[in-house]
Design a protein around this motif. Structure first.
Motif, short mmCIF file in Angstrom:
data_model
loop_
_atom_site.label_atom_id
_atom_site.label_comp_id
_atom_site.label_asym_id
_atom_site.label_seq_id
_atom_site.Cartn_x
_atom_site.Cartn_y
_atom_site.Cartn_z
N ALA A 12 46.31 51.94 46.71
CA ALA A 12 45.67 52.11 48.02
C ALA A 12 46.58 51.59 49.14
CB ALA A 12 44.33 51.38 48.06
N PHE A 13 47.65 50.90 48.76
CA PHE A 13 48.53 50.29 49.77
C PHE A 13 49.67 51.23 50.16
CE2 PHE A 13 47.73 45.68 48.07
CZ PHE A 13 46.40 45.79 48.41
N ARG A 14 50.23 51.94 49.14
CA ARG A 14 51.40 52.76 49.42
C ARG A 14 51.07 53.74 50.55
NH1 ARG A 14 55.93 53.31 46.85
NH2 ARG A 14 55.21 52.59 44.82
N VAL A 43 49.90 37.71 44.39
CA VAL A 43 49.91 39.14 44.08
C VAL A 43 48.63 39.77 44.62
CG1 VAL A 43 49.96 40.87 42.24
CG2 VAL A 43 51.23 38.71 41.96
N ASP A 44 48.77 40.84 45.39
CA ASP A 44 47.62 41.55 45.95
C ASP A 44 47.67 43.00 45.47
OD1 ASP A 44 45.53 42.56 47.50
OD2 ASP A 44 46.14 41.45 49.29
N VAL A 45 46.58 43.44 44.84
CA VAL A 45 46.52 44.78 44.25
C VAL A 45 45.42 45.58 44.92
CG1 VAL A 45 45.87 46.05 42.15
CG2 VAL A 45 47.43 44.08 41.99
N GLY A 55 39.36 38.85 55.83
CA GLY A 55 38.80 39.77 54.85
C GLY A 55 38.13 40.94 55.56
N HIS A 56 37.53 41.85 54.77
CA HIS A 56 37.11 43.13 55.35
C HIS A 56 36.13 43.85 54.45
CE1 HIS A 56 39.74 44.86 52.24
NE2 HIS A 56 40.44 43.76 52.44
N GLY A 57 35.31 44.70 55.03
CA GLY A 57 34.53 45.65 54.24
C GLY A 57 35.45 46.61 53.53
N LEU A 69 40.17 51.43 52.56
CA LEU A 69 40.59 50.07 52.17
C LEU A 69 40.01 49.04 53.12
CD1 LEU A 69 42.42 48.21 50.45
CD2 LEU A 69 44.30 48.77 52.03
N HIS A 70 40.00 49.34 54.39
CA HIS A 70 39.50 48.41 55.40
C HIS A 70 38.37 49.06 56.17
CE1 HIS A 70 43.66 46.29 55.35
NE2 HIS A 70 42.86 45.82 54.43
N GLU A 71 37.17 48.52 56.01
CA GLU A 71 35.99 49.01 56.73
C GLU A 71 35.38 47.80 57.44
OE1 GLU A 71 33.30 50.95 54.01
OE2 GLU A 71 34.74 52.51 53.46
N ILE A 107 36.48 39.02 50.31
CA ILE A 107 36.67 37.66 50.83
C ILE A 107 38.05 37.23 50.38
CG2 ILE A 107 35.76 35.31 50.89
CD1 ILE A 107 33.08 36.42 49.84
N GLU A 108 38.90 36.84 51.30
CA GLU A 108 40.29 36.58 50.91
C GLU A 108 40.94 35.44 51.69
OE1 GLU A 108 43.12 39.75 51.73
OE2 GLU A 108 41.50 41.03 52.43
N PRO A 109 40.61 34.19 51.28
CA PRO A 109 41.25 33.06 51.95
C PRO A 109 42.77 33.06 51.81
CG PRO A 109 39.92 32.33 50.05
CD PRO A 109 39.64 33.77 50.26
N CYS A 161 43.93 34.33 47.68
CA CYS A 161 43.19 34.94 46.59
C CYS A 161 42.04 35.75 47.18
CB CYS A 161 42.72 33.94 45.55
SG CYS A 161 41.90 32.51 46.20
N GLU A 162 41.62 36.75 46.45
CA GLU A 162 40.70 37.75 47.00
C GLU A 162 39.81 38.33 45.92
OE1 GLU A 162 42.77 41.21 48.57
OE2 GLU A 162 41.00 41.82 49.70
N HIS A 163 38.52 38.36 46.22
CA HIS A 163 37.57 39.12 45.39
C HIS A 163 36.80 40.08 46.29
CE1 HIS A 163 37.79 37.74 41.32
NE2 HIS A 163 37.53 36.47 41.59
N1 MF3 Z 1 45.54 44.03 50.37
C1 MF3 Z 1 45.52 43.70 51.73
C2 MF3 Z 1 44.13 43.27 51.96
O1 MF3 Z 1 43.69 42.47 51.18
C3 MF3 Z 1 45.98 44.82 52.60
C4 MF3 Z 1 47.38 45.22 52.30
S1 MF3 Z 1 47.84 46.37 53.46
C5 MF3 Z 1 49.29 46.90 52.88
O2 MF3 Z 1 43.44 43.71 52.81
F1 MF3 Z 1 49.64 47.84 53.66
F2 MF3 Z 1 50.11 45.92 52.83
F3 MF3 Z 1 49.15 47.36 51.69
#
Ligand code: MF3
Ligand code: CO
Ligand code: CO
Length: 248
Positions: free
Chosen positions: A56-58, A93-95, A167-169, A174-176, A200-202, A231-233
């Motif tokens: 979802a990032f690429r 690491v963020d996926v 953080g975000h919906g 990806l971001h709402e 939620i991502e502190p 970290c994020e859930h």
């Molecule tokens: N993963 C990030 C988030 O937690 C957003 C990354 S945007 C990117 O919202 F473009 F770097 F992929």
């Protein structure tokens, strides 16, 4: 307006979230001295493809890789490349995946060969802050109760809270809405309702909260150069309280 997901949306997001969590686990298990961050990116891409998912990032606002890998003073949005992980590194690491029309997003920070108590406390505090935020989620609570809980736990652990990113919906996008800050006074803002889904991502710094963006236009670093953890859930508000969608 904060979107309220239908039961079928929630079912789709359980799947996208689980896949994101599986890919995150693959990557964090591969973090070791000598491994390059580009190799971690390739591993993530492979794990996504094997599961029928895509990053979802690429290409998100031009982002050039499958995942984000942020080392030491890098807070978030580190672009994978030739850098090799070393003993003593703090690796976030963020996926983010897209699967059957729904996004999943989760992050974790791992220590490579722990040597330093301060680093252990940083990562431990980030996890506690995330857990405190999750524990504040239930129908009828205010969104800012979550933010406040994260901030309190971060401060209790002696870490500073990055304020420039939130953080975000999440859902088809990806971001709402809503934005989910990691700081704030309780009892403010929208009321949580069953069917809301958000991340939620502190982002916690060992030193000062101030950050800047590197010339690559993505990598966010702590200005003072001290280490950072993230970290994020992804959670759903459900009638009984909260469901953590990215916990496997
Ligand atoms: N993963 C990030 C988030 O937690 C957003 C990354 S945007 C990117 O919202 F473009 F770097 F992929
Ligand atoms: Co996110
Ligand atoms: Co993320």
């Amino acid at each position: 307006m904060i979107p309220i997901k239908s039961d079928s949306d929630l079912a789709g997001m359980r799947d996208s979230a689980r896949l994101a969590a599986e890919v995150l686990r693959c990557v964090t298990q591969a973090v070791a001295p000598g491994v390059s961050t580009a190799e971690l990116d390739q591993l993530a891409e492979k794990a996504m493809v094997e599961r029928g998912a895509e990053s979802a990032f690429r290409n998100y606002r031009g982002y050039p890789a499958a995942i984000c890998v942020s080392v030491n003073e890098e807070v978030i949005h580190g672009i994978p490349g030739p850098r090799r992980i070393a003993i003593g590194d703090v690796v976030s690491v963020d996926v983010g995946v897209r699967y059957r029309g729904y996004c999943g997003d989760t992050a974790a920070t791992v220590l490579v060969g722990v040597t330093d108590q301060a680093l252990f406390e940083l990562v431990d505090t980030a996890q506690r802050a995330l857990a405190a935020g999750i524990a504040a989620v239930a129908p009828g609570r205010h969104l800012s109760d979550v933010s406040h809980a994260v901030e309190q736990a971060a401060r209790a652990g002696g870490c500073s809270v990055v304020r420039d990113f939130v953080g975000h919906g999440i859902g088809h996008e990806l971001h709402e809405e809503p934005a989910v800050p990691n700081y704030g006074r309780p009892g403010k803002g929208p009321l949580l309702q069953a069917g809301m889904v958000f991340c939620i991502e502190p982002m916690l710094n060992r030193g000062d909260a101030a950050v800047r963006v590197m010339p690559d236009k993505w990598t966010v670093v702590a200005r003072d150069g001290r280490p950072s953890a993230h970290c994020e859930h992804m959670v759903a508000v459900v009638p009984a309280g909260v469901e953590v969608l990215t916990r496997i």
